[in-house]
Design a protein around this motif. Structure first.
Motif, short mmCIF file in Angstrom:
data_model
loop_
_atom_site.label_atom_id
_atom_site.label_comp_id
_atom_site.label_asym_id
_atom_site.label_seq_id
_atom_site.Cartn_x
_atom_site.Cartn_y
_atom_site.Cartn_z
N SER A 26 -10.94 -25.56 -2.81
CA SER A 26 -10.10 -26.67 -3.23
C SER A 26 -8.82 -26.30 -3.73
O SER A 26 -7.92 -27.17 -3.47
CB SER A 26 -10.75 -27.41 -4.09
N GLU A 43 -5.56 -17.18 -10.34
CA GLU A 43 -6.81 -16.85 -9.59
C GLU A 43 -7.18 -15.54 -10.52
O GLU A 43 -6.55 -14.81 -10.50
CB GLU A 43 -6.77 -16.80 -8.18
N THR A 177 -16.59 -18.79 -13.23
CA THR A 177 -16.64 -18.98 -14.52
C THR A 177 -16.76 -20.43 -14.94
O THR A 177 -16.80 -21.21 -14.27
CB THR A 177 -15.44 -18.54 -15.26
C1 LIG Z 1 -22.90 -17.44 -0.79
C2 LIG Z 1 -22.29 -18.73 -0.41
C3 LIG Z 1 -22.21 -19.18 0.76
C4 LIG Z 1 -21.63 -20.43 0.78
N1 LIG Z 1 -21.54 -21.14 2.44
C5 LIG Z 1 -20.95 -22.37 2.50
C6 LIG Z 1 -20.86 -22.92 3.70
O1 LIG Z 1 -21.16 -22.20 4.46
N2 LIG Z 1 -20.41 -24.10 3.64
C7 LIG Z 1 -20.17 -24.94 2.62
O2 LIG Z 1 -19.91 -26.13 2.59
N3 LIG Z 1 -20.16 -24.29 1.43
C8 LIG Z 1 -20.69 -23.34 1.18
N4 LIG Z 1 -20.77 -22.53 -0.24
C9 LIG Z 1 -20.35 -23.48 -1.33
C10 LIG Z 1 -18.88 -23.43 -1.37
O3 LIG Z 1 -18.43 -22.14 -1.24
C11 LIG Z 1 -18.16 -23.91 -2.54
O4 LIG Z 1 -18.88 -25.18 -2.94
C12 LIG Z 1 -16.79 -23.98 -2.54
O5 LIG Z 1 -16.22 -22.97 -2.39
C13 LIG Z 1 -16.19 -24.74 -3.90
O6 LIG Z 1 -14.93 -24.68 -3.79
P1 LIG Z 1 -14.08 -24.93 -5.13
O7 LIG Z 1 -12.78 -24.72 -4.73
O8 LIG Z 1 -14.30 -25.98 -6.07
O9 LIG Z 1 -14.46 -23.58 -5.84
P2 LIG Z 1 -14.61 -22.00 -5.41
O10 LIG Z 1 -14.50 -21.96 -4.14
O11 LIG Z 1 -15.61 -21.32 -6.08
O12 LIG Z 1 -13.23 -21.69 -6.22
C14 LIG Z 1 -13.08 -21.46 -7.57
C15 LIG Z 1 -11.97 -20.53 -7.77
O13 LIG Z 1 -11.78 -20.23 -9.22
C16 LIG Z 1 -11.67 -19.00 -9.82
N5 LIG Z 1 -11.66 -19.08 -11.12
C17 LIG Z 1 -12.87 -19.43 -11.94
N6 LIG Z 1 -12.77 -19.21 -13.19
C18 LIG Z 1 -11.50 -18.98 -13.30
C19 LIG Z 1 -10.64 -18.79 -14.46
N7 LIG Z 1 -11.20 -18.68 -15.60
N8 LIG Z 1 -9.63 -18.48 -14.18
C20 LIG Z 1 -8.91 -18.14 -12.97
N9 LIG Z 1 -9.63 -18.38 -11.98
C21 LIG Z 1 -10.79 -19.02 -11.95
C22 LIG Z 1 -12.68 -18.36 -8.89
O14 LIG Z 1 -12.48 -17.03 -8.92
C23 LIG Z 1 -12.63 -18.99 -7.68
O15 LIG Z 1 -11.83 -18.39 -6.75
C24 LIG Z 1 -21.28 -21.25 -0.25
C25 LIG Z 1 -21.46 -20.75 -1.62
C26 LIG Z 1 -21.70 -19.44 -1.59
C27 LIG Z 1 -21.79 -18.76 -2.97
#
Ligand SMILES: Cc1cc2nc3c(=O)[nH]c(=O)nc-3n(C[C@H](O)[C@H](O)[C@H](O)COP(=O)(O)OP(=O)(O)OC[C@H]3O[C@@H](n4cnc5c(N)ncnc54)[C@H](O)[C@@H]3O)c2cc1C
Length: 404
Positions: A26, A43, A177
């Motif tokens: 996101s 990040e 986290t």
């Molecule tokens: C093994 C695996 C396979 C998956 N496969 C799929 C799939 O094929 N299709 C699908 O739809 N979904 C899949 N998912 C789920 C999907 O990856 C997540 O729902 C999606 O990435 C969520 O996006 P986000 O941006 O909310 O969070 P994330 O992508 O998790 O990004 C959050 C980011 O914030 C960073 N962060 C966290 N805490 C801090 C902090 N304190 N300070 C700075 N940075 C921080 C993290 O390092 C991370 O990079 C999978 C998940 C996993 C674990």
């Protein structure tokens, strides 16, 4: 590490419109859609998009042809607004316009043609116009007057807006986290109880025999909290896993689930069959044998079983038991629960508690089923947030969504 030649000095974020916490799915999409040099992405990992890189077995299940809020756990009207604003077709078109054509697999699921890195590279390319702080962890966020101060493990940064894109707490090995929930709670938000989801289920002692079937897989239908999940179930040394179980784990909180181990099987000719039960039942032999032992039925030819034994066999259509728990956050693809969507504006993703504070992606109490729904949510909610930022007073004149 500063990752942009314009980024110098302690308080660089003062002249950024927004600080994005998290460079995952996101956060990267949000950074891609915002105008050049308007955002600072912080990040914790040394590189962005760690989950994207490993997702979908390395090919990233990006989205799904069947898309609406019924595939999500969360408040339906809230979810639907984002999906409508940026649906699977808009997402696919955005990716295709950047040279990658996702391929359709397993009927409805879109994957990268060769590798998840193809999507990650697009997001990295599109977002590189922003400033990135990699390997820097956000500790907390506070607000003084109009400005947010974001405290990291290295410095304090300020800006007029903050987008929390820090995801859930599953897969901590990839950098997850709980900072997003802590920030939300600090600003007075309700955080709906979190739990691992899209994860295997452990079993109680009555089902310990499942563990001996480790490696066997069967097509099943699972009823969990009134939802039907179908697909394959994999017996493992810890309990049960596989797509149908992962899906069921989204809805199961506690209590019983019911598994139909023979969803397409007709019992009509069993009692006239000359075959052994383990050959009649469309299950791997060792699975059939284990169930016969559990049911106290000998492996004999079909014509020799009694009406009462047939009745007992038919319980395999509705094998009900209470799982002990889940394999935990370390194995869960997502985290269910999160920032309560009643306190976030569906049209903007802005907090109703603090102007200028936004939440996008998995940190919110929106969790999709298996099949690309979670990336779609991450991208759709980021789109809505980006679109709303252009309406903010201060940036009205020079802020435009960059979709083309
Ligand atoms: C093994 C695996 C396979 C998956 N496969 C799929 C799939 O094929 N299709 C699908 O739809 N979904 C899949 N998912 C789920 C999907 O990856 C997540 O729902 C999606 O990435 C969520 O996006 P986000 O941006 O909310 O969070 P994330 O992508 O998790 O990004 C959050 C980011 O914030 C960073 N962060 C966290 N805490 C801090 C902090 N304190 N300070 C700075 N940075 C921080 C993290 O390092 C991370 O990079 C999978 C998940 C996993 C674990």
């Amino acid at each position: 590490m500063w990752c942009n030649r314009y980024a110098v000095g302690y308080n660089v974020a003062m002249n950024k419109e927004i600080i994005i916490i998290g460079g995952g799915a996101s956060g990267l999409m949000l950074a891609s859609l915002l105008p050049k040099q308007s955002a600072l992405v912080i990040e914790a990992n040394g590189k962005t998009g760690a989950k994207i890189a490993v997702s979908g077995g390395g090919k990233c299940n990006i989205t799904n042809a069947k898309m609406d809020s019924s595939f999500y756990r969360g408040e339906s009207s809230f979810i639907q607004k984002s999906l409508k604003a940026f649906d699977q077709n808009a997402l696919l078109a955005w990716i295709k316009a950047r040279g990658v054509s996702p391929v359709l697999k397993k009927e409805n699921q879109y994957f990268c043609p060769n590798s998840a890195k193809e999507l990650l590279q697009i997001l990295e390319q599109e977002s590189k116009k922003q400033t990135f702080l990699l390997g820097e962890k956000v500790i907390s966020v506070d607000k003084r007057g109009l400005y947010f101060s974001v405290k990291t493990d290295k410095r304090v940064l300020t800006s007029r807006a903050v987008a929390v894109a820090s995801g859930g707490v599953s897969y901590p090995i990839l950098g997850a986290t709980s900072v997003g929930y802590e920030i939300a709670a600090f600003f007075g938000h309700t955080v709906v109880k979190t739990a691992p989801a899209l994860v295997g289920l452990t079993v109680q002692k009555e089902q310990f025999f499942f563990k001996e079937l480790s490696g066997a897989s069967v097509d099943v239908q699972i009823k969990a909290a009134g939802r039907l999940c179908q697909g394959s179930l994999l017996f493992t040394h810890k309990g049960i896993s596989g797509p149908a179980v992962l899906d069921a784990s989204l809805y199961w909180d506690k209590g019983n689930i019911a598994i139909d181990f023979l969803p397409a099987f007709s019992w009509d000719h069993v009692r006239s069959s000359k075959k052994q039960l383990t050959s009649i039942l469309p299950l791997p032999k060792r699975v059939a044998k284990a169930f016969l032992i559990q049911l106290g039925i000998e492996d004999k030819i079909g014509s020799k079983i009694s009406a009462e034994e047939l009745k007992r066999l038919k319980t395999l259509n509705c094998y009900s038991f209470a799982p002990a728990g889940t394999f935990g956050y370390s194995k869960a693809e997502v985290t269910k629960g999160g920032v309560c969507t009643n306190e976030v504006e569906a049209d903007t993703m802005m907090s109703l508690k603090s102007e200028g504070l936004y939440f996008v992606g998995e940190v919110l109490d929106v969790t999709g089923r298996l099949g690309g729904y979670n990336f779609q949510w991450a991208f759709s909610s980021a789109f809505v947030c980006a679109a709303s930022l252009k309406h903010r007073k201060k940036i009205e004149n020079n802020f435009q969504i960059e979709l083309n």
